[in-house]
Design a protein around this motif. Structure first.
Motif, mmCIF file in Angstrom:
data_model
loop_
_atom_site.group_PDB
_atom_site.id
_atom_site.type_symbol
_atom_site.label_atom_id
_atom_site.label_comp_id
_atom_site.label_asym_id
_atom_site.label_seq_id
_atom_site.Cartn_x
_atom_site.Cartn_y
_atom_site.Cartn_z
ATOM 1 N N SER A 61 6.311 -6.423 4.776
ATOM 2 C CA SER A 61 6.265 -5.066 5.327
ATOM 3 C C SER A 61 7.625 -4.388 5.178
ATOM 4 C CB SER A 61 5.786 -5.056 6.772
ATOM 5 O OG SER A 61 6.618 -5.828 7.599
ATOM 6 N N VAL A 82 2.043 6.412 4.639
ATOM 7 C CA VAL A 82 2.065 4.973 4.378
ATOM 8 C C VAL A 82 3.222 4.313 5.128
ATOM 9 C CG1 VAL A 82 2.494 3.250 2.563
ATOM 10 C CG2 VAL A 82 0.825 5.084 2.189
ATOM 11 N N TRP A 84 4.459 5.169 8.004
ATOM 12 C CA TRP A 84 4.078 5.028 9.415
ATOM 13 C C TRP A 84 3.099 3.872 9.599
ATOM 14 C CZ3 TRP A 84 6.818 6.892 13.143
ATOM 15 C CH2 TRP A 84 7.593 8.032 12.919
ATOM 16 N N ILE A 85 2.175 3.733 8.653
ATOM 17 C CA ILE A 85 1.234 2.607 8.708
ATOM 18 C C ILE A 85 2.007 1.294 8.616
ATOM 19 C CG2 ILE A 85 -0.667 1.446 7.501
ATOM 20 C CD1 ILE A 85 -1.590 4.299 6.611
ATOM 21 N N MET A 89 2.300 -1.845 11.212
ATOM 22 C CA MET A 89 2.030 -3.225 10.814
ATOM 23 C C MET A 89 3.234 -4.121 11.082
ATOM 24 S SD MET A 89 -0.139 -2.724 7.319
ATOM 25 C CE MET A 89 -0.564 -4.458 7.188
ATOM 26 N N GLN A 141 -3.658 -4.821 13.359
ATOM 27 C CA GLN A 141 -2.966 -5.006 12.083
ATOM 28 C C GLN A 141 -3.955 -4.995 10.918
ATOM 29 O OE1 GLN A 141 -0.857 -8.698 11.553
ATOM 30 N NE2 GLN A 141 0.559 -7.749 10.118
ATOM 31 N N LEU A 144 -4.921 -1.355 10.316
ATOM 32 C CA LEU A 144 -3.778 -0.702 9.661
ATOM 33 C C LEU A 144 -3.629 -1.181 8.218
ATOM 34 C CD1 LEU A 144 -1.136 -0.799 12.542
ATOM 35 C CD2 LEU A 144 -2.256 1.242 11.600
ATOM 36 N N ALA A 147 -6.102 0.578 6.095
ATOM 37 C CA ALA A 147 -5.623 1.953 5.886
ATOM 38 C C ALA A 147 -4.473 1.972 4.886
ATOM 39 C CB ALA A 147 -5.173 2.561 7.220
ATOM 40 N N LEU A 148 -3.605 0.977 4.953
ATOM 41 C CA LEU A 148 -2.492 0.886 4.004
ATOM 42 C C LEU A 148 -3.003 0.783 2.577
ATOM 43 C CD1 LEU A 148 0.577 0.375 3.346
ATOM 44 C CD2 LEU A 148 0.028 -2.063 3.570
ATOM 45 N N ARG A 151 -4.655 4.079 1.478
ATOM 46 C CA ARG A 151 -3.674 5.127 1.176
ATOM 47 C C ARG A 151 -2.832 4.795 -0.055
ATOM 48 N NH1 ARG A 151 -3.982 10.106 3.283
ATOM 49 N NH2 ARG A 151 -1.824 10.248 2.635
#
Length: 157
Positions: A61, A82, A84-85, A89, A141, A144, A147-148, A151
């Motif tokens: 990360s 991304v 912020w995601i 995480m 997590q 997220l 979503a990561l 995106r």
């Protein structure tokens, strides 16, 4: 315009990372508990898997955050979200790796020292609560992470 190679590497690393921890959490660990006759052994193996996954998650990360910053500077505006995601995480991973997992390990070790499983110890209810918190963090997590990846694979507008 962001570098297409950097975007592809970002997508590849994020996809492999998210896929690996989701596979461990939702496939490997349940199979461990259903296949091994001893829940304590399964729990210890699962704890080691989650600990390793968490340490890898901290490194990846942070690395992906550096890449996302680079892509934003190169014009990849959709990488702003991304970041912020990734921060979310990273927070989940740090909480798991450095707070929840060590606390649960300590409770398990205390029970083993007394010759008990953690479920038989006086710390059973605390362990159960920590396990619930750990599961919730893992679910957050995972969402997220999806979503990561979603995106990260988005085409630049």
């Amino acid at each position: 315009m962001p570098h297409i190679r950097t975007q592809r590497i970002f997508s590849l690393i994020s996809g492999l990372w998210v896929g690996s921890f989701i596979t461990i959490g939702f496939l490997v660990v349940p199979v461990l508990f259903s296949s091994l006759g001893d829940r304590q052994v399964a729990g210890m193996v699962a704890a080691n898997l989650f600990k390793t996954t968490a340490y890898i998650g901290v490194a990846l990360s942070a690395f992906l955050m550096v890449m996302a910053n680079h892509l934003v500077r190169r014009g990849g505006d959709h990488y702003r979200i991304v970041r912020w995601i990734l921060l979310g995480m990273l927070a989940c991973t740090v909480a798991a790796a450095f707070i929840i997992i060590p606390w649960m390990d300590s409770l398990r070790d205390q029970a083993l020292y007394l010759g008990l499983s953690v479920r038989e110890s006086t710390n059973a209810s605390m362990f159960a609560r920590l396990h619930g918190v750990s599961s919730a963090i893992f679910m957050i997590q995972s969402v997220l992470g999806l979503a990561l990846v979603w995106r990260a694979t988005k085409n630049a507008d």
